[in-house]
Design a protein around this motif. Structure first.
Motif, PDB file in Angstrom:
ATOM      1  N   THR A  13       1.136  -1.030   0.029  1.00 16.21           N
ATOM      2  CA  THR A  13       0.104  -0.004  -0.472  1.00 16.21           C
ATOM      3  C   THR A  13       0.616   0.972  -0.358  1.00 16.21           C
ATOM      4  N   GLY A  14       1.942   1.014   0.383  1.00 17.99           N
ATOM      5  CA  GLY A  14       2.935   2.612   0.966  1.00 17.99           C
ATOM      6  C   GLY A  14       3.501   2.632  -0.506  1.00 17.99           C
ATOM      7  N   LEU A  15       4.318   1.334  -1.379  1.00 20.22           N
ATOM      8  CA  LEU A  15       4.923   1.556  -2.365  1.00 20.22           C
ATOM      9  C   LEU A  15       3.937   2.080  -3.413  1.00 20.22           C
ATOM     10  N   GLY A  16       2.342   1.533  -3.532  1.00 22.16           N
ATOM     11  CA  GLY A  16       1.530   2.120  -4.654  1.00 22.16           C
ATOM     12  C   GLY A  16       0.757   3.304  -3.982  1.00 22.16           C
ATOM     13  N   GLY A  17       1.043   3.903  -2.978  1.00 19.42           N
ATOM     14  CA  GLY A  17       0.610   5.467  -3.068  1.00 19.42           C
ATOM     15  C   GLY A  17       1.898   6.279  -3.256  1.00 19.42           C
ATOM     16  N   GLY A  18       3.098   5.650  -2.422  1.00 22.75           N
ATOM     17  CA  GLY A  18       4.102   6.309  -3.297  1.00 22.75           C
ATOM     18  C   GLY A  18       4.771   6.538  -5.132  1.00 22.75           C
ATOM     19  N   LEU A  19       4.492   5.667  -5.595  1.00 18.89           N
ATOM     20  CA  LEU A  19       4.043   5.532  -7.262  1.00 18.89           C
ATOM     21  C   LEU A  19       3.127   6.484  -7.625  1.00 18.89           C
ATOM     22  N   MET A  20       2.196   6.515  -7.022  1.00 17.02           N
ATOM     23  CA  MET A  20       1.033   7.547  -7.248  1.00 17.02           C
ATOM     24  C   MET A  20       0.817   8.445  -7.356  1.00 17.02           C
ATOM     25  N   LEU A  21       2.224   8.891  -5.724  1.00 13.01           N
ATOM     26  CA  LEU A  21       2.093  10.389  -6.016  1.00 13.01           C
ATOM     27  C   LEU A  21       3.744  10.961  -6.499  1.00 13.01           C
ATOM     28  N   MET A  22       4.264  10.029  -7.246  1.00 21.56           N
ATOM     29  CA  MET A  22       5.865  10.505  -7.587  1.00 21.56           C
ATOM     30  C   MET A  22       5.506  10.348  -8.677  1.00 21.56           C
ATOM     31  N   SER A  23       4.204   9.898  -9.466  1.00 21.92           N
ATOM     32  CA  SER A  23       4.019  10.342 -10.259  1.00 21.92           C
ATOM     33  C   SER A  23       3.152  11.161 -11.531  1.00 21.92           C
ATOM     34  N   ALA A  24       2.239  11.775 -10.252  1.00 21.11           N
ATOM     35  CA  ALA A  24       1.356  13.116 -10.711  1.00 21.11           C
ATOM     36  C   ALA A  24       1.863  13.569 -11.476  1.00 21.11           C
ATOM     37  N   PRO A  25       3.340  14.189 -10.921  1.00 19.63           N
ATOM     38  CA  PRO A  25       3.940  15.416 -11.901  1.00 19.63           C
ATOM     39  C   PRO A  25       4.537  14.887 -13.664  1.00 19.63           C
ATOM     40  N   ALA A  26       4.287  13.620 -13.953  1.00 17.10           N
ATOM     41  CA  ALA A  26       4.528  12.996 -14.999  1.00 17.10           C
ATOM     42  C   ALA A  26       3.294  13.156 -15.388  1.00 17.10           C
ATOM     43  N   LEU A  27       1.838  12.970 -15.249  1.00 19.53           N
ATOM     44  CA  LEU A  27       0.713  12.526 -15.634  1.00 19.53           C
ATOM     45  C   LEU A  27       0.169  14.293 -15.767  1.00 19.53           C
ATOM     46  N   ALA A  28       1.358  15.425 -15.274  1.00 22.45           N
ATOM     47  CA  ALA A  28       0.462  16.577 -15.083  1.00 22.45           C
ATOM     48  C   ALA A  28      -0.500  17.398 -16.410  1.00 22.45           C
ATOM     49  N   ALA A  29      -1.488  17.551 -16.599  1.00 19.67           N
ATOM     50  CA  ALA A  29      -2.041  18.166 -17.652  1.00 19.67           C
ATOM     51  C   ALA A  29      -1.019  19.578 -18.376  1.00 19.67           C
ATOM     52  N   SER A  30      -1.750  20.057 -19.874  1.00 20.63           N
ATOM     53  CA  SER A  30      -0.988  21.085 -19.942  1.00 20.63           C
ATOM     54  C   SER A  30      -2.864  22.752 -19.767  1.00 20.63           C
ATOM     55  N   ALA A  31      -2.521  23.709 -19.789  1.00 20.69           N
ATOM     56  CA  ALA A  31      -3.836  24.224 -19.078  1.00 20.69           C
ATOM     57  C   ALA A  31      -4.474  24.263 -20.473  1.00 20.69           C
ATOM     58  N   ARG A  32      -4.420  23.815 -21.351  1.00 16.48           N
ATOM     59  CA  ARG A  32      -4.796  23.936 -22.738  1.00 16.48           C
ATOM     60  C   ARG A  32      -6.681  22.495 -21.856  1.00 16.48           C
ATOM     61  N   ASP A  33      -6.251  22.145 -21.481  1.00 15.34           N
ATOM     62  CA  ASP A  33      -6.567  21.056 -21.211  1.00 15.34           C
ATOM     63  C   ASP A  33      -7.461  20.705 -19.683  1.00 15.34           C
ATOM     64  N   ILE A  34      -6.404  21.810 -18.818  1.00 17.55           N
ATOM     65  CA  ILE A  34      -7.679  22.325 -17.771  1.00 17.55           C
ATOM     66  C   ILE A  34      -8.781  22.650 -17.961  1.00 17.55           C
ATOM     67  N   ASP A  35      -7.956  23.754 -18.973  1.00 15.51           N
ATOM     68  CA  ASP A  35      -9.035  24.520 -19.086  1.00 15.51           C
ATOM     69  C   ASP A  35     -10.566  23.496 -19.896  1.00 15.51           C
ATOM     70  N   ALA A  36      -9.918  23.204 -20.907  1.00 17.43           N
ATOM     71  CA  ALA A  36     -11.071  22.563 -21.384  1.00 17.43           C
ATOM     72  C   ALA A  36     -12.285  21.739 -20.333  1.00 17.43           C
ATOM     73  N   GLU A  37     -11.727  20.426 -19.564  1.00 19.78           N
ATOM     74  CA  GLU A  37     -12.023  19.936 -18.719  1.00 19.78           C
ATOM     75  C   GLU A  37     -13.110  21.091 -17.768  1.00 19.78           C
ATOM     76  N   THR A  38     -12.738  22.261 -17.213  1.00 13.79           N
ATOM     77  CA  THR A  38     -13.013  22.882 -16.666  1.00 13.79           C
ATOM     78  C   THR A  38     -14.630  23.409 -16.635  1.00 13.79           C
ATOM     79  N   ASN A  39     -13.644  23.808 -18.662  1.00 16.88           N
ATOM     80  CA  ASN A  39     -15.046  24.364 -18.632  1.00 16.88           C
ATOM     81  C   ASN A  39     -16.617  22.742 -19.286  1.00 16.88           C
ATOM     82  N   LYS A  40     -15.831  21.923 -19.683  1.00 15.76           N
ATOM     83  CA  LYS A  40     -17.117  20.478 -19.511  1.00 15.76           C
ATOM     84  C   LYS A  40     -17.786  20.202 -17.518  1.00 15.76           C
ATOM     85  N   ALA A  41     -16.754  20.619 -16.786  1.00 18.50           N
ATOM     86  CA  ALA A  41     -16.921  20.215 -15.567  1.00 18.50           C
ATOM     87  C   ALA A  41     -18.671  21.752 -15.201  1.00 18.50           C
ATOM     88  N   LEU A  42     -17.752  22.874 -15.134  1.00 20.03           N
ATOM     89  CA  LEU A  42     -18.661  23.632 -14.599  1.00 20.03           C
ATOM     90  C   LEU A  42     -19.986  23.287 -15.838  1.00 20.03           C
TER      91      LEU A  42
END
Length: 187
Positions: A13-42
Motif C-alpha cells: 500500500t505504501g509503495l502504491g501510494g508513493g508511486l501514485m504521488l511520484m508519477s503525478a508530475p508526469a501525468l500533469a495536464a496542460s493549461a489547455r487541457d485543464i481549461d477544457a475540463e473546467t468548462n465541461k465540469a462547469l
C-alpha cells in the motif's frame, strides 16, 4: 503468518501510494487541457444544480477542480488540477491534494467547485504559499439541497464548496486536510 500478511499489505500500500504521488508530475495536464475540463465540469455543475449558477454570479472567483482522483487501501490519497476563474477568465491553476490513513478501501473520481464570495478570501488563496483547508477563510460544503436554499441573505461565509460528478466506490469526499497549491502547467 497474520503479522507477515499485514506487513506485506502495508508495504504494498505504501509503495502504491508513493508511486501514485511520484508519477503525478508526469501525468500533469496542460493549461489547455485543464481549461477544457473546467468548462465541461462547469457545464455539468450548472445542468445538475441550476442554483449553482446563481451562486457563481455572486462569487468573486470560482476555483474548479474538474477531476479529483481519490484512492486508498488503508493509506489513501487524492489529487487533481483545476483552474481559478475570475469573471469567466482563467487567472491561475491549482492542485488539490491530501493523504489519509485509516480504515478505507476503494477509488473514486469527483469534481469540486469552490466559490470565493469576497476579495479577502480570494487574496488569501492567491498570496498563501499553499492553502490548507481548515485554516484561513471559512469553507462550507454544500450538497444539492443546501445549494438550492441559498439566498443573498444566507450567503455569509467566505467560500462555498460544491462536490459533483461523483463516480466510484469510496466513502466521503471531504475537503478537510486538503492542501491547495498554485501550479504552472505548460500551454
Amino acid at each position: 503468518m497474520l503479522q507477515t500478511r499485514r506487513r506485506i499489505l502495508l508495504v504494498l500500500t505504501g509503495l502504491g501510494g508513493g508511486l501514485m504521488l511520484m508519477s503525478a508530475p508526469a501525468l500533469a495536464a496542460s493549461a489547455r487541457d485543464i481549461d477544457a475540463e473546467t468548462n465541461k465540469a462547469l457545464d455539468l455543475l450548472y445542468s445538475t444544480q441550476p442554483r449553482a449558477r446563481n451562486l457563481a454570479s455572486r462569487a468573486t472567483a470560482i476555483l474548479v477542480f474538474p477531476k479529483i482522483i481519490k484512492a486508498g487501501l488503508i493509506i489513501g490519497g487524492q489529487s487533481g488540477d483545476g483552474a481559478l476563474r475570475v469573471n469567466g477568465t482563467t487567472v491561475g491553476y491549482y492542485n488539490i491534494s491530501a493523504a489519509s490513513f485509516g480504515l478505507q478501501a476503494g477509488g473514486q473520481r469527483f469534481s469540486y467547485a469552490l466559490f470565493f464570495m469576497n476579495e479577502a478570501a480570494l487574496q488569501y488563496l492567491q498570496k498563501s504559499n499553499g492553502w490548507a483547508i481548515g485554516s484561513g477563510p471559512s469553507v462550507v460544503v454544500l450538497d444539492k439541497g443546501a445549494a438550492a436554499d441559498l439566498t443573498s441573505t444566507t450567503l455569509t461565509h467566505d467560500v462555498y464548496a460544491i462536490p459533483f460528478g461523483e463516480h466510484g466506490l469510496m466513502a466521503g469526499i471531504g475537503l478537510e486536510g486538503s492542501k491547495i497549491t498554485q501550479i504552472h502547467p505548460g500551454p
